[in-house]
Design an enzyme around this catalytic site. Sequence first.
Site, PDB file in Angstrom:
ATOM      1  N   ASP A   1     106.398  32.850 -27.496  1.00  0.00           N
ATOM      2  CA  ASP A   1     107.244  33.710 -28.193  1.00  0.00           C
ATOM      3  C   ASP A   1     106.632  35.026 -27.769  1.00  0.00           C
ATOM      4  O   ASP A   1     105.556  35.398 -27.574  1.00  0.00           O
ATOM      5  CB  ASP A   1     107.264  33.526 -29.480  1.00  0.00           C
ATOM      6  CG  ASP A   1     108.374  34.091 -30.218  1.00  0.00           C
ATOM      7  OD1 ASP A   1     109.429  34.398 -29.753  1.00  0.00           O
ATOM      8  OD2 ASP A   1     108.319  34.259 -31.523  1.00  0.00           O
TER       9      ASP A   1
ATOM     10  N   ASN B   1     118.661  28.669 -27.587  1.00  0.00           N
ATOM     11  CA  ASN B   1     118.522  29.952 -26.677  1.00  0.00           C
ATOM     12  C   ASN B   1     119.807  30.011 -25.735  1.00  0.00           C
ATOM     13  O   ASN B   1     120.016  31.141 -25.350  1.00  0.00           O
ATOM     14  CB  ASN B   1     117.256  29.758 -25.690  1.00  0.00           C
ATOM     15  CG  ASN B   1     115.884  30.037 -26.401  1.00  0.00           C
ATOM     16  OD1 ASN B   1     114.838  29.484 -25.911  1.00  0.00           O
ATOM     17  ND2 ASN B   1     115.977  30.874 -27.372  1.00  0.00           N
TER      18      ASN B   1
HETATM   19  C1  FPP Z   1     110.572  33.516 -26.210  1.00  0.00           C
HETATM   20  O1  FPP Z   1     110.429  35.071 -26.364  1.00  0.00           O
HETATM   21  C2  FPP Z   1     110.529  33.057 -24.707  1.00  0.00           C
HETATM   22  C3  FPP Z   1     111.575  32.511 -24.256  1.00  0.00           C
HETATM   23  C4  FPP Z   1     112.964  32.087 -24.722  1.00  0.00           C
HETATM   24  C5  FPP Z   1     111.731  32.061 -22.607  1.00  0.00           C
HETATM   25  C6  FPP Z   1     110.236  31.639 -22.299  1.00  0.00           C
HETATM   26  C7  FPP Z   1     110.248  31.596 -20.637  1.00  0.00           C
HETATM   27  C8  FPP Z   1     109.235  31.908 -19.936  1.00  0.00           C
HETATM   28  C9  FPP Z   1     107.907  32.229 -20.255  1.00  0.00           C
HETATM   29  C10 FPP Z   1     109.389  32.102 -18.317  1.00  0.00           C
HETATM   30  C11 FPP Z   1     109.831  31.097 -17.597  1.00  0.00           C
HETATM   31  C12 FPP Z   1     109.308  29.790 -17.849  1.00  0.00           C
HETATM   32  C13 FPP Z   1     108.666  28.988 -17.213  1.00  0.00           C
HETATM   33  C14 FPP Z   1     108.360  27.570 -17.583  1.00  0.00           C
HETATM   34  C15 FPP Z   1     108.068  29.389 -15.735  1.00  0.00           C
HETATM   35  P1  FPP Z   1     111.587  35.988 -26.787  1.00  0.00           P
HETATM   36  O2  FPP Z   1     112.445  36.203 -25.485  1.00  0.00           O
HETATM   37  O3  FPP Z   1     112.233  35.284 -27.882  1.00  0.00           O
HETATM   38  O4  FPP Z   1     110.761  37.108 -27.305  1.00  0.00           O
HETATM   39  P2  FPP Z   1     111.114  38.172 -28.595  1.00  0.00           P
HETATM   40  O5  FPP Z   1     110.910  37.161 -29.822  1.00  0.00           O
HETATM   41  O6  FPP Z   1     110.037  39.110 -28.391  1.00  0.00           O
HETATM   42  O7  FPP Z   1     112.576  38.549 -28.242  1.00  0.00           O
END
Ligand code: FPP
Length: 222
Positions: free
Chosen positions: A2, A50
Amino acid sequence: MDGNGRWAAERGLPRIKGHEAGAEAVKACVKACGELGVKYLTLYAFSTENWKRPREETEALMALLEKFLREKTDEMREKDIRLTAIGRLGDLPHSCRVELERSIAATSNNKRITLVFALSYSGRAELVDAIRLLATKVKNGQLDPDEITEEIVHQHLYTNRWPDPDLLIRTSGEMRVSNFLLWQISYTELHVTKKLWPDFTEIDLIEAVRDFNSRIRRYGAI
Ligand code: FPP
């Protein structure tokens, strides 16, 4: 994992730049887990919820995943990393699924570390899928409801081949489980760090493991 969005916002960048930095943190984390002797690492990369994000963001995330798989499969094969995935994988775009299946097949004999990507995953959806399987077996006369035990439930989860996690690390300071491995984390130790996922380094991982090592696990006993 996150905090990608906030990491990008702090820098005045679009959210996808945060996810790109997050993908770099994935590489560093897998490497560090290998060095620390972690046998199983499950990364919550994309939840069933998501899909509610803007299409531009979900498409960019799927493209990032595909790129990671294309670029890293050979290295995972060489480094004895077994890649696998849990979730409603049928929801993923076709090209992403093809790449994922290719990586899973290419690394299927590896043993040093099992890397599990949770993709279009949610703990509740996993339980629903397990209950459907069990109900079908009961309906077909293959299973007596009185025979359903915790072990039988475990055998019908996506994670039936692996032990329950010892440690759950949540980045960006959120004090929530967010639908992750709901059955499996009953006795998992929780470690919450304020670090945003793209800033999470080997040092943070070592700190989490140290924190874990300081816990006394009683599993309900005294
Ligand atoms: C949550 O942060 C993160 C995600 C929904 C996506 C995670 C993906 C990656 C780390 C990259 C691709 C993955 C791989 C396996 C190569 P958020 O977007 O909810 O952040 P926020 O809460 O700060 O908005």
